[in-house]
Design a protein around this motif. Structure first.
Motif, mmCIF file in Angstrom:
data_model
loop_
_atom_site.group_PDB
_atom_site.id
_atom_site.type_symbol
_atom_site.label_atom_id
_atom_site.label_comp_id
_atom_site.label_asym_id
_atom_site.label_seq_id
_atom_site.Cartn_x
_atom_site.Cartn_y
_atom_site.Cartn_z
ATOM 1 N N ASP A 1 -17.092 15.261 55.994
ATOM 2 C CA ASP A 1 -16.675 14.921 54.628
ATOM 3 C C ASP A 1 -16.507 13.422 54.421
ATOM 4 O O ASP A 1 -15.852 12.995 53.481
ATOM 5 C CB ASP A 1 -15.371 15.642 54.277
ATOM 6 C CG ASP A 1 -15.541 17.151 54.222
ATOM 7 O OD1 ASP A 1 -16.666 17.603 53.910
ATOM 8 O OD2 ASP A 1 -14.564 17.862 54.500
ATOM 9 N N THR B 1 -12.939 9.518 58.327
ATOM 10 C CA THR B 1 -11.515 9.833 58.215
ATOM 11 C C THR B 1 -10.763 9.391 59.470
ATOM 12 O O THR B 1 -11.357 9.183 60.524
ATOM 13 C CB THR B 1 -11.275 11.351 58.045
ATOM 14 O OG1 THR B 1 -11.818 12.031 59.173
ATOM 15 C CG2 THR B 1 -11.889 11.887 56.779
ATOM 16 N N THR C 1 -7.357 10.757 61.595
ATOM 17 C CA THR C 1 -6.394 11.847 61.717
ATOM 18 C C THR C 1 -5.440 11.532 62.849
ATOM 19 O O THR C 1 -5.866 11.165 63.945
ATOM 20 C CB THR C 1 -7.099 13.193 61.988
ATOM 21 O OG1 THR C 1 -8.071 13.424 60.963
ATOM 22 C CG2 THR C 1 -6.102 14.339 62.016
ATOM 23 N N THR D 1 -3.791 12.885 57.725
ATOM 24 C CA THR D 1 -5.204 12.521 57.646
ATOM 25 C C THR D 1 -5.384 11.562 56.484
ATOM 26 O O THR D 1 -4.747 11.706 55.449
ATOM 27 C CB THR D 1 -6.086 13.769 57.425
ATOM 28 O OG1 THR D 1 -5.893 14.668 58.522
ATOM 29 C CG2 THR D 1 -7.558 13.416 57.343
ATOM 30 N N ALA D 2 -6.276 10.590 56.675
ATOM 31 C CA ALA D 2 -6.586 9.632 55.614
ATOM 32 C C ALA D 2 -8.080 9.365 55.601
ATOM 33 O O ALA D 2 -8.701 9.241 56.655
ATOM 34 C CB ALA D 2 -5.823 8.327 55.842
ATOM 35 N N LYS D 3 -8.641 9.300 54.423
ATOM 36 C CA LYS D 3 -10.032 8.863 54.270
ATOM 37 C C LYS D 3 -10.055 7.346 54.463
ATOM 38 O O LYS D 3 -9.055 6.667 54.227
ATOM 39 C CB LYS D 3 -10.548 9.192 52.868
ATOM 40 C CG LYS D 3 -10.601 10.670 52.572
ATOM 41 C CD LYS D 3 -11.962 11.178 52.853
ATOM 42 C CE LYS D 3 -12.085 12.639 52.425
ATOM 43 N NZ LYS D 3 -13.075 13.311 53.209
ATOM 44 N N GLU E 1 -7.720 4.511 52.742
ATOM 45 C CA GLU E 1 -6.314 4.912 52.583
ATOM 46 C C GLU E 1 -5.511 4.451 53.798
ATOM 47 O O GLU E 1 -6.064 3.962 54.771
ATOM 48 C CB GLU E 1 -6.216 6.442 52.450
ATOM 49 C CG GLU E 1 -6.987 7.005 51.278
ATOM 50 C CD GLU E 1 -7.027 8.531 51.260
ATOM 51 O OE1 GLU E 1 -7.455 9.070 50.239
ATOM 52 O OE2 GLU E 1 -6.661 9.176 52.252
ATOM 53 N N THR F 1 -6.649 1.738 56.583
ATOM 54 C CA THR F 1 -8.024 2.000 57.018
ATOM 55 C C THR F 1 -9.050 1.327 56.121
ATOM 56 O O THR F 1 -10.243 1.368 56.422
ATOM 57 C CB THR F 1 -8.313 3.508 57.099
ATOM 58 O OG1 THR F 1 -8.287 4.056 55.770
ATOM 59 C CG2 THR F 1 -7.290 4.222 57.969
ATOM 60 N N GLU G 1 -17.510 0.927 57.579
ATOM 61 C CA GLU G 1 -18.124 2.264 57.643
ATOM 62 C C GLU G 1 -19.490 2.161 58.314
ATOM 63 O O GLU G 1 -20.075 1.102 58.356
ATOM 64 C CB GLU G 1 -18.251 2.853 56.237
ATOM 65 C CG GLU G 1 -16.896 3.161 55.624
ATOM 66 C CD GLU G 1 -17.007 3.918 54.332
ATOM 67 O OE1 GLU G 1 -17.946 4.707 54.175
ATOM 68 O OE2 GLU G 1 -16.123 3.710 53.474
#
Length: 194
Positions: free
Chosen positions: A149, A152, A154, A169-171, A174, A188, A193
């Motif tokens: 998804d 992330t 966690t 958990t954070a994307k 966040e 984060t 990415e």
């Protein structure tokens, strides 16, 4: 380049497996671990991977006690899971009285951090957390750049048997909070990415 596994005699003892791991001339710069009794040789992590670990490490230094260290290439032993694992970061008290210079018992770690690589993300999601939980490591932070998804982070804690409880958990973009003894918020949004 993906990970390479080295076959071992299934009847080989833990001590024999560790001795082989310690004494073999592995390719320079590679990451060599024993995961569930299988020796796994992976290439050195990529720049973005290391950049994420470095940013977490920088934040952790501001909150850890003076007699603790943050180690990037320290192996931790989990004999009950046939594991000699090298997390991206290990936070543990500094010890001079270790039995060996090649690794420490996993139970000494207060926090382990893994940043997934595309080729072996499954180890960071399944095999390694089971070993870390079995060893009783209080906190496990998984930075999953390749999650289905989207990227992330966690945080796992409260180990019981070989299972952790997800604590948050954070994307990417966040923040995620590490509880005591760290009491640290990690943004984060600083993580690259891809």
């Amino acid at each position: 380049m993906s990970a390479l596994t080295v076959s071992q005699d299934p009847e080989q003892s833990w001590d024999d497996l560790v001795r082989f791991w310690e004494e073999m001339d592995w390719p320079e710069g590679s990451k060599v671990e024993i995961i569930e009794g299988i020796i796994t040789v992976s290439p050195a992590p990529a720049y973005r991977h290391n950049l994420i670990a470095e940013r977490i490490q920088r934040r952790l230094y501001s909150v850890i006690p003076e007699d603790w260290g943050i180690f990037q290439t320290l192996a931790i032993a989990v004999p009950s899971r046939l594991g000699m694992l090298i997390p991206d970061l290990v936070v543990a008290p500094r010890r001079e009285d270790t039995e060996t210079d090649t690794h420490i018992p996993a139970a000494l770690a207060e926090l382990v951090v893994e940043v997934t690589s595309k080729s072996n993300a499954r180890h960071d999601r399944v095999s390694k957390p089971a070993a870390y939980a079995t060893a009783g490591i209080p906190l496990y932070l998984l930075v999953d750049r390749w999650a289905a998804d989207g990227p992330t982070v966690t945080l796992y804690g409260e180990p019981k048997g070989d299972v952790y409880r997800p604590l948050g958990t954070a994307k990417f973009g966040e923040s995620i909070k590490l509880p005591a003894p760290f009491d640290l918020v990690i943004d984060t949004g600083e993580f690259p990415e891809g």
